[in-house]
Design a protein around this motif. Structure first.
Motif, PDB file in Angstrom:
ATOM      1  N   GLU A  62       0.796  -1.229   0.000  1.00 18.76           N
ATOM      2  CA  GLU A  62       0.000   0.000   0.000  1.00 18.76           C
ATOM      3  C   GLU A  62       0.826   1.276   0.000  1.00 18.76           C
ATOM      4  O   GLU A  62       0.321   2.334  -0.375  1.00 18.76           O
ATOM      5  N   THR A  63       2.088   1.202   0.435  1.00 20.85           N
ATOM      6  CA  THR A  63       2.909   2.415   0.506  1.00 20.85           C
ATOM      7  C   THR A  63       4.164   2.356  -0.359  1.00 20.85           C
ATOM      8  O   THR A  63       4.735   3.390  -0.680  1.00 20.85           O
ATOM      9  N   GLY A  64       4.625   1.157  -0.677  1.00 25.84           N
ATOM     10  CA  GLY A  64       5.884   1.003  -1.384  1.00 25.84           C
ATOM     11  C   GLY A  64       7.084   1.028  -0.461  1.00 25.84           C
ATOM     12  O   GLY A  64       8.227   0.977  -0.908  1.00 25.84           O
ATOM     13  N   VAL A 101       3.790   4.729  -3.209  1.00 25.01           N
ATOM     14  CA  VAL A 101       3.574   3.902  -4.390  1.00 25.01           C
ATOM     15  C   VAL A 101       2.671   2.758  -3.951  1.00 25.01           C
ATOM     16  O   VAL A 101       3.088   1.892  -3.177  1.00 25.01           O
ATOM     17  N   SER A 102       1.439   2.760  -4.424  1.00 22.13           N
ATOM     18  CA  SER A 102       0.466   1.744  -4.023  1.00 22.13           C
ATOM     19  C   SER A 102       0.232   0.744  -5.143  1.00 22.13           C
ATOM     20  O   SER A 102       0.323   1.089  -6.329  1.00 22.13           O
ATOM     21  N   ASN A 103      -0.117  -0.469  -4.741  1.00 22.69           N
ATOM     22  CA  ASN A 103      -0.529  -1.467  -5.720  1.00 22.69           C
ATOM     23  C   ASN A 103      -1.880  -1.056  -6.315  1.00 22.69           C
ATOM     24  O   ASN A 103      -2.555  -0.165  -5.808  1.00 22.69           O
ATOM     25  N   SER A 118      -8.840  -0.235 -13.156  1.00 21.84           N
ATOM     26  CA  SER A 118      -7.802  -0.337 -12.124  1.00 21.84           C
ATOM     27  C   SER A 118      -7.637   1.000 -11.429  1.00 21.84           C
ATOM     28  O   SER A 118      -7.623   2.051 -12.083  1.00 21.84           O
ATOM     29  N   PHE A 119      -7.527   0.941 -10.113  1.00 22.52           N
ATOM     30  CA  PHE A 119      -7.299   2.127  -9.293  1.00 22.52           C
ATOM     31  C   PHE A 119      -6.225   1.795  -8.265  1.00 22.52           C
ATOM     32  O   PHE A 119      -6.105   0.649  -7.834  1.00 22.52           O
ATOM     33  N   PRO A 120      -5.457   2.813  -7.807  1.00 28.07           N
ATOM     34  CA  PRO A 120      -4.531   2.556  -6.701  1.00 28.07           C
ATOM     35  C   PRO A 120      -5.333   2.159  -5.463  1.00 28.07           C
ATOM     36  O   PRO A 120      -6.385   2.752  -5.193  1.00 28.07           O
ATOM     37  N   GLU A 121      -4.842   1.165  -4.742  1.00 28.26           N
ATOM     38  CA  GLU A 121      -5.536   0.773  -3.513  1.00 28.26           C
ATOM     39  C   GLU A 121      -5.522   1.918  -2.507  1.00 28.26           C
ATOM     40  O   GLU A 121      -6.469   2.123  -1.756  1.00 28.26           O
ATOM     41  N   VAL A 122      -4.430   2.682  -2.509  1.00 24.83           N
ATOM     42  CA  VAL A 122      -4.277   3.856  -1.643  1.00 24.83           C
ATOM     43  C   VAL A 122      -3.943   5.033  -2.547  1.00 24.83           C
ATOM     44  O   VAL A 122      -3.015   4.951  -3.350  1.00 24.83           O
TER      45      VAL A 122
END
Length: 156
Positions: A62-64, A101-103, A118-122
């Motif tokens: 979620e954060t990288g 950097v989020s998945n 598709s969207f960033p989870e965070v």
């Protein structure tokens, strides 16, 4: 059996004030929501994965960023309104929110359309003081801030 999630409450001291790292869920459903919509970086796990391992994995996804599980202090579990049980650990550390950097997650959008996007989870992360964190967090997760503050008081 209720769904289970595990997460990390990253915390730091800035100018003598405790700050905690919160993340805002990505995607169109959460885009205009603020108070009561934020979370600690967390995610679901199954019985085959140790909760702390899941918490560290979810923080990275979620954060990288990485956290050291050896620094993790247990904060226990809370049950969210929908019945999901969230277990968390506090970890002292720092994170530059500009480096987030989020998945990605796939979501049917618009709902009922059959189209998957598709969207960033965070979509963003923010450092907050305890009072602001309690306001921004999903209600049940605010307890983790209280538990962290109690631990930090007893360590002083």
């Amino acid at each position: 059996m209720p769904k289970q999630s595990a997460g990390i409450l990253l915390h730091r001291m800035r100018d003598g004030v405790v700050e905690v790292l919160l993340v805002h869920p990505g995607g169109p459903f959460w885009a205009r929501r603020d108070a009561g919509a934020w979370s600690i970086p967390k995610g679901e796990y199954t019985g085959g994965e140790a909760p702390l391992d899941a918490a560290v994995r979810e923080f990275r996804e979620e954060t990288g960023a990485e956290v050291d599980p050896a620094l993790a202090v247990p904060l226990g579990s809370v049950t969210q309104r929908g019945g999901k049980v969230v277990t968390a650990w506090a970890v002292a550390g720092d994170f530059d929110v500009a480096e987030l950097v989020s998945n990605l997650v796939e979501v049917e959008w618009p709902r009922g359309s059959g189209a998957v996007r598709s969207f960033p989870e965070v979509d963003r992360a923010e450092w907050c003081g305890p009072d602001e964190a309690r306001r921004k967090l999903l209600a049940a997760q605010a307890e983790f801030v209280d538990r962290l503050m109690e631990i930090l008081r007893t360590e002083s």
